[in-house]
Design a protein around this motif. Sequence first.
Motif, PDB file in Angstrom:
ATOM      1  N   SER A   9       1.512  -1.059   7.270  1.00 63.23           N
ATOM      2  CA  SER A   9       1.511  -0.944   5.808  1.00 63.23           C
ATOM      3  C   SER A   9       2.596  -0.003   5.296  1.00 63.23           C
ATOM      4  O   SER A   9       2.857   1.041   5.873  1.00 63.23           O
ATOM      5  CB  SER A   9       0.143  -0.451   5.343  1.00 63.23           C
ATOM      6  OG  SER A   9       0.116  -0.404   3.934  1.00 63.23           O
ATOM      7  N   LEU A  10       3.226  -0.409   4.198  1.00 66.13           N
ATOM      8  CA  LEU A  10       4.210   0.438   3.521  1.00 66.13           C
ATOM      9  C   LEU A  10       3.554   1.502   2.663  1.00 66.13           C
ATOM     10  O   LEU A  10       4.209   2.424   2.183  1.00 66.13           O
ATOM     11  CB  LEU A  10       5.100  -0.428   2.612  1.00 66.13           C
ATOM     12  CG  LEU A  10       6.115  -1.314   3.315  1.00 66.13           C
ATOM     13  CD1 LEU A  10       6.611  -2.400   2.361  1.00 66.13           C
ATOM     14  CD2 LEU A  10       7.289  -0.466   3.802  1.00 66.13           C
ATOM     15  N   THR A  51       3.279   9.753   8.705  1.00 67.16           N
ATOM     16  CA  THR A  51       4.303   8.830   9.197  1.00 67.16           C
ATOM     17  C   THR A  51       5.103   8.340   7.995  1.00 67.16           C
ATOM     18  O   THR A  51       4.654   8.486   6.855  1.00 67.16           O
ATOM     19  CB  THR A  51       3.638   7.613   9.887  1.00 67.16           C
ATOM     20  OG1 THR A  51       2.719   7.026   8.960  1.00 67.16           O
ATOM     21  CG2 THR A  51       2.881   8.030  11.149  1.00 67.16           C
ATOM     22  N   PRO A  52       6.286   7.772   8.217  1.00 70.83           N
ATOM     23  CA  PRO A  52       7.081   7.321   7.065  1.00 70.83           C
ATOM     24  C   PRO A  52       6.418   6.146   6.336  1.00 70.83           C
ATOM     25  O   PRO A  52       5.842   5.266   6.964  1.00 70.83           O
ATOM     26  CB  PRO A  52       8.414   6.900   7.697  1.00 70.83           C
ATOM     27  CG  PRO A  52       8.147   6.731   9.151  1.00 70.83           C
ATOM     28  CD  PRO A  52       7.001   7.632   9.488  1.00 70.83           C
ATOM     29  N   LEU A  53       6.547   6.174   5.017  1.00 73.25           N
ATOM     30  CA  LEU A  53       5.987   5.135   4.150  1.00 73.25           C
ATOM     31  C   LEU A  53       7.021   4.828   3.055  1.00 73.25           C
ATOM     32  O   LEU A  53       8.086   5.442   3.032  1.00 73.25           O
ATOM     33  CB  LEU A  53       4.678   5.627   3.522  1.00 73.25           C
ATOM     34  CG  LEU A  53       3.492   5.835   4.478  1.00 73.25           C
ATOM     35  CD1 LEU A  53       2.377   6.618   3.789  1.00 73.25           C
ATOM     36  CD2 LEU A  53       2.964   4.488   4.988  1.00 73.25           C
ATOM     37  N   TYR A  80      11.275   5.719   2.111  1.00 77.36           N
ATOM     38  CA  TYR A  80      12.396   4.764   2.054  1.00 77.36           C
ATOM     39  C   TYR A  80      13.055   4.755   0.676  1.00 77.36           C
ATOM     40  O   TYR A  80      14.265   4.578   0.556  1.00 77.36           O
ATOM     41  CB  TYR A  80      11.919   3.355   2.426  1.00 77.36           C
ATOM     42  CG  TYR A  80      11.213   3.310   3.761  1.00 77.36           C
ATOM     43  CD1 TYR A  80      11.645   4.116   4.825  1.00 77.36           C
ATOM     44  CD2 TYR A  80      10.107   2.496   3.978  1.00 77.36           C
ATOM     45  CE1 TYR A  80      10.980   4.110   6.037  1.00 77.36           C
ATOM     46  CE2 TYR A  80       9.450   2.478   5.202  1.00 77.36           C
ATOM     47  CZ  TYR A  80       9.886   3.295   6.221  1.00 77.36           C
ATOM     48  OH  TYR A  80       9.239   3.289   7.422  1.00 77.36           O
ATOM     49  N   VAL A  81      12.245   4.932  -0.364  1.00 73.74           N
ATOM     50  CA  VAL A  81      12.797   4.964  -1.719  1.00 73.74           C
ATOM     51  C   VAL A  81      13.774   6.134  -1.855  1.00 73.74           C
ATOM     52  O   VAL A  81      14.919   5.966  -2.286  1.00 73.74           O
ATOM     53  CB  VAL A  81      11.662   5.078  -2.769  1.00 73.74           C
ATOM     54  CG1 VAL A  81      12.223   5.428  -4.136  1.00 73.74           C
ATOM     55  CG2 VAL A  81      10.860   3.773  -2.835  1.00 73.74           C
ATOM     56  N   ASP A 129      -0.198   3.885   1.665  1.00 74.70           N
ATOM     57  CA  ASP A 129      -1.468   4.421   2.132  1.00 74.70           C
ATOM     58  C   ASP A 129      -2.286   4.697   0.878  1.00 74.70           C
ATOM     59  O   ASP A 129      -2.393   5.831   0.415  1.00 74.70           O
ATOM     60  CB  ASP A 129      -1.237   5.696   2.948  1.00 74.70           C
ATOM     61  CG  ASP A 129      -2.551   6.311   3.403  1.00 74.70           C
ATOM     62  OD1 ASP A 129      -3.594   5.631   3.330  1.00 74.70           O
ATOM     63  OD2 ASP A 129      -2.536   7.485   3.817  1.00 74.70           O
ATOM     64  N   GLY A 130      -2.786   3.615   0.284  1.00 76.18           N
ATOM     65  CA  GLY A 130      -3.597   3.756  -0.923  1.00 76.18           C
ATOM     66  C   GLY A 130      -2.771   3.812  -2.192  1.00 76.18           C
ATOM     67  O   GLY A 130      -1.529   3.868  -2.169  1.00 76.18           O
ATOM     68  N   GLU A 131      -3.487   3.817  -3.311  1.00 76.69           N
ATOM     69  CA  GLU A 131      -2.871   3.774  -4.642  1.00 76.69           C
ATOM     70  C   GLU A 131      -1.981   5.005  -4.897  1.00 76.69           C
ATOM     71  O   GLU A 131      -0.930   4.895  -5.534  1.00 76.69           O
ATOM     72  CB  GLU A 131      -3.988   3.677  -5.699  1.00 76.69           C
ATOM     73  CG  GLU A 131      -3.549   3.842  -7.143  1.00 76.69           C
ATOM     74  CD  GLU A 131      -2.634   2.749  -7.649  1.00 76.69           C
ATOM     75  OE1 GLU A 131      -2.524   1.686  -6.996  1.00 76.69           O
ATOM     76  OE2 GLU A 131      -1.995   2.977  -8.695  1.00 76.69           O
ATOM     77  N   GLY A 132      -2.382   6.155  -4.374  1.00 73.37           N
ATOM     78  CA  GLY A 132      -1.579   7.360  -4.585  1.00 73.37           C
ATOM     79  C   GLY A 132      -0.161   7.213  -4.061  1.00 73.37           C
ATOM     80  O   GLY A 132       0.803   7.665  -4.685  1.00 73.37           O
ATOM     81  N   SER A 133      -0.024   6.553  -2.929  1.00 71.17           N
ATOM     82  CA  SER A 133       1.314   6.380  -2.349  1.00 71.17           C
ATOM     83  C   SER A 133       2.160   5.415  -3.183  1.00 71.17           C
ATOM     84  O   SER A 133       3.382   5.538  -3.234  1.00 71.17           O
ATOM     85  CB  SER A 133       1.212   5.894  -0.901  1.00 71.17           C
ATOM     86  OG  SER A 133       0.631   4.608  -0.848  1.00 71.17           O
ATOM     87  N   ARG A 134       1.486   4.458  -3.843  1.00 70.59           N
ATOM     88  CA  ARG A 134       2.209   3.569  -4.770  1.00 70.59           C
ATOM     89  C   ARG A 134       2.755   4.368  -5.943  1.00 70.59           C
ATOM     90  O   ARG A 134       3.899   4.208  -6.354  1.00 70.59           O
ATOM     91  CB  ARG A 134       1.265   2.501  -5.330  1.00 70.59           C
ATOM     92  CG  ARG A 134       1.033   1.351  -4.425  1.00 70.59           C
ATOM     93  CD  ARG A 134       0.407   0.163  -5.153  1.00 70.59           C
ATOM     94  NE  ARG A 134       0.551  -1.014  -4.320  1.00 70.59           N
ATOM     95  CZ  ARG A 134      -0.136  -1.222  -3.198  1.00 70.59           C
ATOM     96  NH1 ARG A 134      -1.016  -0.341  -2.773  1.00 70.59           N
ATOM     97  NH2 ARG A 134       0.080  -2.316  -2.491  1.00 70.59           N
TER      98      ARG A 134
END
Lengths: 227, 227
Positions: free
Chosen positions: A83-84, A176-178, A182-183, A86-91
């Motif tokens: 997964s890119l 870990t990287p998410l 990358y952004v 880890d939950g809504e917070g990461s979005r």
Amino acid sequence: MVTIYSLCGKDGIHYSPHVWKVIMALHHKQLNFKIIPVDFSTIREIENGAFKSVPVLRDGDRVLGDSFEICEYLETAYPDAPSLFDGEGSRRMARFLESYCLTQLHPPLAVIAVMNMHNIMHESDQAYFRAKREERFGMSIEAMAEGAPEQRKILRERLAPLRAILNDHPWIYGDTPLLPDYVAFSALQWCWVVGVRDVLEEGDSVRAWFARCQDLFEGAARNPAPH
Amino acid sequence: MVTIYSLCGKDGIHYSPHVWKVIMALHHKQLNFKIIPVDFSTIREIENGAFKSVPVLRDGDRVLGDSFEICEYLETAYPDAPSLFDGEGSRRMARFLESYCLTQLHPPLAVIAVMNMHNIMHESDQAYFRAKREERFGMSIEAMAEGAPEQRKILRERLAPLRAILNDHPWIYGDTPLLPDYVAFSALQWCWVVGVRDVLEEGDSVRAWFARCQDLFEGAARNPAPH
């Protein structure tokens, strides 16, 4: 096989930060992909002229044109791959960082990288690029470039919020990287691929994290000219 | 009863953004608290001279002096009260925002608010404040204030990353307000309490969110002079 269209210069250098965001996401999702190089004159021909900018992604029948939407699409279309998010917070963090990069980091980066960008472009693109920049900034790109030392200082100051996290953690959001990594990485990668590789100082936690990002996926991002 | 020390001007106005972060956190944790006003001349007397700045919090035997540490302390010390966080991601977001406020928002806010800050201070503080600012900026505070219109424009641009989230969501991180909201809110509250109340334009999602923050806890933050 997924296909992405990417702005490409001499020696196959892919220099769009938004394309790099997608390249990192595709590696993260462990997908095979093909990069189709375009330049300013052929960008309008992508997928029958439906797009004005890159990246554009084609996956079977699906064609998408915004880097964040592409990442969301990959997450949904390939749920079994890592997964890119880890939950809504990461979005939210990824979205915040995207705007942060676009509005706070890109302006100094655009000045810092301007001559290198110009020089790695195909000759046919150089005149277009020069005209567009000179129109937007009201000066020659050579005059713009004289502001680079000052803009490097501004860039380092504007990286303070990232530094505040990276002083204490190896990755921006998780263990870990998410996508948030990358952004933010892709904004700085833009400078790196065109050959400006000394904007981050020794000892800066942002510099160490940038190197960690480049080490991912067997050092994929250490190649400015993937294909 | 928890006690906090806070920089206070005429009419009991509490004007430190870092203190407001803690005030919002205390309300969120549903704690009773007392605010002890200090000024520049008495700040060194807090808790026998252990601190150079506010907020300072005393809770029984515990005395703490950094606003983020205070919030972390409240979270740990009062685990049964509503949580200020929602997992590690929200901590990172709050920390990122803290640095973002300090390095990106405070500089324009310091110019925008300078004359109002001066004017709401006790006379004994005004000379000290003036001398410190004039030393730091190399000009009179009146000359500084002439830059306010330009700094308002810069501030609005720098709020873009917050706006990117708040265009789609009522709160920064979760479905309900959490520490990331209070951190960002407090920077703007600083301007509001000293009387600069028109920096955010009609229709700006940041403005609507700021009003929602002020509505919390029975409108606690609509009173610039809590006690």
